[in-house]
Motif scaffolding. Structure first.
Motif, PDB file in Angstrom:
ATOM      1  N   GLU A   1       2.908   4.298 -14.232  1.00 25.45           N
ATOM      2  CA  GLU A   1       1.849   5.302 -14.237  1.00 25.45           C
ATOM      3  C   GLU A   1       2.413   6.659 -14.668  1.00 25.45           C
ATOM      4  OE1 GLU A   1      -1.396   4.570 -10.879  1.00 25.45           O
ATOM      5  OE2 GLU A   1       0.629   4.656 -10.022  1.00 25.45           O
ATOM      6  N   GLY A   2       3.736   6.736 -14.770  1.00 26.15           N
ATOM      7  CA  GLY A   2       4.407   7.998 -15.040  1.00 26.15           C
ATOM      8  C   GLY A   2       4.407   8.395 -16.498  1.00 26.15           C
ATOM      9  N   PHE A   3       3.312   8.964 -16.937  1.00 25.61           N
ATOM     10  CA  PHE A   3       3.222   9.495 -18.299  1.00 25.61           C
ATOM     11  C   PHE A   3       2.087  10.505 -18.343  1.00 25.61           C
ATOM     12  CE2 PHE A   3       0.403   5.862 -18.162  1.00 25.61           C
ATOM     13  CZ  PHE A   3      -0.700   6.222 -18.920  1.00 25.61           C
ATOM     14  N   LEU A   4       2.072  11.299 -19.394  1.00 27.29           N
ATOM     15  CA  LEU A   4       1.054  12.331 -19.554  1.00 27.29           C
ATOM     16  C   LEU A   4      -0.127  11.745 -20.325  1.00 27.29           C
ATOM     17  CD1 LEU A   4       3.496  15.229 -20.486  1.00 27.29           C
ATOM     18  CD2 LEU A   4       2.480  14.749 -18.238  1.00 27.29           C
ATOM     19  N   ASN A   5      -1.183  11.420 -19.576  1.00 32.38           N
ATOM     20  CA  ASN A   5      -2.313  10.688 -20.173  1.00 32.38           C
ATOM     21  C   ASN A   5      -2.925  11.410 -21.369  1.00 32.38           C
ATOM     22  OD1 ASN A   5      -2.100  10.062 -17.154  1.00 32.38           O
ATOM     23  ND2 ASN A   5      -3.354   8.372 -17.887  1.00 32.38           N
ATOM     24  N   GLU A   6      -3.173  12.691 -21.233  1.00 35.22           N
ATOM     25  CA  GLU A   6      -3.847  13.411 -22.310  1.00 35.22           C
ATOM     26  C   GLU A   6      -3.003  13.445 -23.572  1.00 35.22           C
ATOM     27  OE1 GLU A   6      -5.206  17.243 -21.084  1.00 35.22           O
ATOM     28  OE2 GLU A   6      -6.541  16.436 -19.539  1.00 35.22           O
ATOM     29  N   LYS A   7      -1.695  13.604 -23.419  1.00 31.04           N
ATOM     30  CA  LYS A   7      -0.813  13.626 -24.584  1.00 31.04           C
ATOM     31  C   LYS A   7      -0.732  12.249 -25.243  1.00 31.04           C
ATOM     32  CE  LYS A   7       2.114  17.577 -23.448  1.00 31.04           C
ATOM     33  NZ  LYS A   7       1.696  18.332 -24.648  1.00 31.04           N
ATOM     34  N   LEU A   8      -0.725  11.196 -24.416  1.00 31.88           N
ATOM     35  CA  LEU A   8      -0.711   9.849 -24.979  1.00 31.88           C
ATOM     36  C   LEU A   8      -2.023   9.555 -25.693  1.00 31.88           C
ATOM     37  CD1 LEU A   8       0.838   7.237 -25.384  1.00 31.88           C
ATOM     38  CD2 LEU A   8      -0.138   6.397 -23.230  1.00 31.88           C
ATOM     39  N   ASP A   9      -3.137   9.976 -25.102  1.00 31.91           N
ATOM     40  CA  ASP A   9      -4.439   9.786 -25.747  1.00 31.91           C
ATOM     41  C   ASP A   9      -4.469  10.470 -27.115  1.00 31.91           C
ATOM     42  OD1 ASP A   9      -5.133   8.482 -23.444  1.00 31.91           O
ATOM     43  OD2 ASP A   9      -6.501  10.023 -22.709  1.00 31.91           O
ATOM     44  N   GLU A  10      -3.871  11.657 -27.174  1.00 34.05           N
ATOM     45  CA  GLU A  10      -3.820  12.392 -28.439  1.00 34.05           C
ATOM     46  C   GLU A  10      -2.947  11.660 -29.456  1.00 34.05           C
ATOM     47  OE1 GLU A  10      -2.471  16.798 -30.142  1.00 34.05           O
ATOM     48  OE2 GLU A  10      -2.436  16.390 -27.982  1.00 34.05           O
ATOM     49  N   LEU A  11      -1.765  11.205 -29.011  1.00 37.39           N
ATOM     50  CA  LEU A  11      -0.851  10.501 -29.910  1.00 37.39           C
ATOM     51  C   LEU A  11      -1.490   9.232 -30.468  1.00 37.39           C
ATOM     52  CD1 LEU A  11       2.000  10.060 -31.136  1.00 37.39           C
ATOM     53  CD2 LEU A  11       2.599   8.875 -29.006  1.00 37.39           C
TER      54      LEU A  11
END
Length: 215
Positions: free
Chosen positions: A156-166
């Protein structure tokens, strides 16, 4: 080997060795994930499969520099609906009726009941509920991987918004929820590999409850 034995074997692998997992094992894990239960059978989630090392390097930066992201064979990214809509629910139910050879109208009352409950709860609740459904499939993937003797590291350890953007999820109606690296443990450099597996004792974890107990 039983499922219990498989679950005793698995652990949250801290160091993977980069070995490729055979495609037939990946396919098995993904099929078990696809067959997972979900509320009302809606499956408000899907799985993105990533093995491209250049993309994994970018994801590692977003996932708190956890090395399993680049040392794994394949990374499963679970993404879930950002909301429930009449169109989405109708699409799922219509497909179900088509597969069963039944008229779409058979699901009208059930669909109306679901939407009447969900709609007033708001989009934040929708996204949270859909995300929780993806966790069920996530657990099934972990169990299937253990059965195939494929290691995993639930994340669960990740930045959701940044991953969604990527991953260009904006406008798709999906948001990232979970990451699951698949691969093989590197025994020599994994500090957890030989540690005893510890879980809450049965007597503390399991409690039988009757109505009489609640009086």
């Amino acid at each position: 080997m039983s499922l219990i034995d498989d679950l005793k074997w698995r652990y949250a692998t801290k160091k993977m060795n980069g070995t490729k997992v055979p495609q037939e094992k990946i396919d098995y894990i993904l099929e078990a994930t696809r067959l997972s239960p979900s509320s009302s059978g809606l499956q408000p989630y899907k799985v993105l499969v990533i093995s491209d090392k250049a993309l994994l390097e970018k994801i590692k930066d977003i996932a708190w520099n956890q090395n399993q992201v680049i040392d794994c064979s394949h990374l499963l990214v679970f993404v879930a609906w950002d909301k429930y809509t009449n169109e989405r629910v109708s699409e799922v139910f219509n497909y179900t009726m088509d597969q069963r050879g039944l008229p779409h109208s058979n699901m009208d009352d059930y669909k109306a009941n679901i939407l009447s409950i969900y709609e007033p709860l708001g989009q934040e609740w929708h996204a949270h509920h859909a995300s929780k459904q993806s966790y069920i499939a996530f657990a099934m993937a972990i169990a299937a991987a253990a059965e195939q003797k494929v290691d995993t590291t639930p994340m669960e350890g990740f930045l959701n918004e940044k991953l969604d953007e990527l991953l260009q999820l904006e406008g798709t109606g999906y948001k990232s929820t979970l990451l699951l690296p698949l691969g093989y443990r590197e025994d020599e450099n994994d500090w957890l590999v030989n540690m005893k597996k510890v879980r809450t004792p049965k007597e503390d974890f399991i409690t039988e409850v009757s109505l009489e107990d609640l009086k």
